[in-house]
Scaffold this motif. Structure first.
Motif, PDB file in Angstrom:
ATOM      1  N   UNK A 224       1.065  -1.288   0.035  1.00  0.00           N
ATOM      2  CA  UNK A 224      -0.365   0.008  -0.156  1.00  0.00           C
ATOM      3  C   UNK A 224       1.038   1.176   0.207  1.00  0.00           C
ATOM      4  N   UNK A 225       2.028   1.105   0.956  1.00  0.00           N
ATOM      5  CA  UNK A 225       2.539   2.457   0.724  1.00  0.00           C
ATOM      6  C   UNK A 225       3.731   2.032  -0.796  1.00  0.00           C
ATOM      7  N   UNK A 226       4.135   1.016  -1.139  1.00  0.00           N
ATOM      8  CA  UNK A 226       4.542   1.718  -2.373  1.00  0.00           C
ATOM      9  C   UNK A 226       3.809   2.089  -4.013  1.00  0.00           C
ATOM     10  N   UNK A 227       2.026   1.671  -3.829  1.00  0.00           N
ATOM     11  CA  UNK A 227       1.175   2.224  -4.379  1.00  0.00           C
ATOM     12  C   UNK A 227       0.957   3.373  -4.742  1.00  0.00           C
ATOM     13  N   UNK A 228       1.065   3.821  -2.753  1.00  0.00           N
ATOM     14  CA  UNK A 228       1.125   5.924  -2.857  1.00  0.00           C
ATOM     15  C   UNK A 228       2.158   6.124  -3.240  1.00  0.00           C
ATOM     16  N   UNK A 229       3.462   5.558  -3.170  1.00  0.00           N
ATOM     17  CA  UNK A 229       5.213   6.257  -3.357  1.00  0.00           C
ATOM     18  C   UNK A 229       4.625   6.849  -5.191  1.00  0.00           C
ATOM     19  N   UNK A 230       4.443   5.797  -5.645  1.00  0.00           N
ATOM     20  CA  UNK A 230       4.190   6.022  -6.627  1.00  0.00           C
ATOM     21  C   UNK A 230       3.830   6.539  -7.111  1.00  0.00           C
ATOM     22  N   UNK A 231       2.610   6.735  -6.790  1.00  0.00           N
ATOM     23  CA  UNK A 231       1.451   7.617  -7.279  1.00  0.00           C
ATOM     24  C   UNK A 231       1.550   9.451  -6.797  1.00  0.00           C
ATOM     25  N   UNK A 232       2.128   9.220  -5.793  1.00  0.00           N
ATOM     26  CA  UNK A 232       2.867  10.438  -5.598  1.00  0.00           C
ATOM     27  C   UNK A 232       3.825  10.941  -6.289  1.00  0.00           C
ATOM     28  N   UNK A 233       4.629  10.505  -6.748  1.00  0.00           N
ATOM     29  CA  UNK A 233       5.792  10.527  -7.802  1.00  0.00           C
ATOM     30  C   UNK A 233       5.312  11.296  -8.946  1.00  0.00           C
ATOM     31  N   UNK A 234       4.518  10.130  -9.445  1.00  0.00           N
ATOM     32  CA  UNK A 234       3.625  10.583 -10.960  1.00  0.00           C
ATOM     33  C   UNK A 234       3.116  12.059 -10.684  1.00  0.00           C
ATOM     34  N   UNK A 235       2.545  12.362  -9.929  1.00  0.00           N
ATOM     35  CA  UNK A 235       1.973  13.121  -9.211  1.00  0.00           C
ATOM     36  C   UNK A 235       2.812  14.690  -9.325  1.00  0.00           C
ATOM     37  N   UNK A 236       3.971  14.409  -8.455  1.00  0.00           N
ATOM     38  CA  UNK A 236       5.105  15.592  -7.908  1.00  0.00           C
ATOM     39  C   UNK A 236       5.803  16.123  -8.826  1.00  0.00           C
ATOM     40  N   UNK A 237       6.361  14.800  -9.139  1.00  0.00           N
ATOM     41  CA  UNK A 237       7.349  14.946 -10.303  1.00  0.00           C
ATOM     42  C   UNK A 237       7.318  14.361 -11.800  1.00  0.00           C
ATOM     43  N   UNK A 238       6.223  14.133 -12.076  1.00  0.00           N
ATOM     44  CA  UNK A 238       6.173  13.589 -13.522  1.00  0.00           C
ATOM     45  C   UNK A 238       6.799  12.382 -14.264  1.00  0.00           C
ATOM     46  N   UNK A 239       6.840  11.989 -13.034  1.00  0.00           N
ATOM     47  CA  UNK A 239       8.052  10.854 -13.843  1.00  0.00           C
ATOM     48  C   UNK A 239       7.738   9.532 -14.016  1.00  0.00           C
TER      49      UNK A 239
END
Length: 239
Positions: A224-239
């Motif tokens: 669940x942390x993995x899914x949250x962090x992955x989506x935060x990276x996409x949202x904040x950093x556009x990666x």
């Protein structure tokens, strides 16, 4: 590299065994192994003299080297178990660099691979704050505000009843009336080596803090942390 004539060794601790999320340190997140985010953050720093990964797994060592980290040794078995402390692992690195490689440092910078949400300036800003205040502080910890306030936390007693977890905290009905509570997220822990060896902790008696942003307040322990962090990276950093 030196900042104010001080030398900094970054250590990225990465054991192979993980119960919550198997193989998490090299699990791909946004097209890179998780550990690569921490290695690259360390290599971007203006002040770190050396970035090293401390691991017991050959596969983690190989991937770490691919991304530019030093991996001077594989951890001995006694430092790879669940009972090994982070103090023991860091002390081993300090001793190895000094005794085997002839390199000595003034400060340790611990970068936990499970906290990849670092901004490019975080490490250097923390180093600057610590060294500018070295007469008062020997260590600095990255802190984020917690939203689950300790005063509202509960514990189960007598199998079916609830009680306040922190009896000494007055329960205020509005969250914003409580003193802000912080959690030490693993963006970075920095400590003067002499103090670390003497006190055997990153939380030395003379300790200060660096406040991180809301989106950085995540650590990867499970899927669940993995899914949250992955989506935060996409949202904040556009990666």
């Amino acid at each position: 590299y030196d900042y104010k004539n001080k030398k900094f060794l970054a250590i990225i601790p990465a054991r192979g065994g993980s119960k919550g999320l198997p193989g998490k340190n090299i699990k791909e997140i946004c097209n890179k192994p998780l550990i690569a985010w921490s290695i690259e953050a360390g290599l971007k720093s203006k002040y770190l003299d050396e970035v090293s990964v401390s691991t017991d797994y050959e596969s983690i060592a190989n991937i770490s080297k691919e991304y530019g980290s030093n991996v001077p040794f594989l951890r001995p078995e006694n430092l790879a178990s669940d009972t090994a402390t982070s103090f023991d692992a860091v002390k081993y690195s300090i001793d190895y660099y000094k005794n085997e490689l002839g390199k000595e440092f003034d400060y340790i910078v611990l970068l936990e691979p499970t906290s990849p949400l670092r901004e490019d300036s975080d490490i250097d800003n923390m180093i600057e704050k610590l060294i500018e205040n070295k007469e008062k502080f020997d260590s600095i910890i990255s802190m984020g505000e917690v939203h689950e306030h300790p005063s509202i936390m509960k514990k189960i007693v007598n199998t079916n009843s609830l009680d306040n977890y922190c009896q000494e905290l007055e329960l205020k009905s509005r969250r914003q009336d409580n003193d802000v509570a912080y959690f030490p997220y693993g963006v970075a822990y920095m400590v003067k080596i002499d103090s670390f060896l003497e006190e055997e902790t990153f939380y030395t008696s003379r300790n200060t803090f660096f406040e991180i942003k809301r989106y950085q307040c995540y650590e990867m322990d499970d899927m669940y942390d993995f899914l949250a962090i992955e989506n935060i990276m996409k949202y904040e950093w556009g990666v």
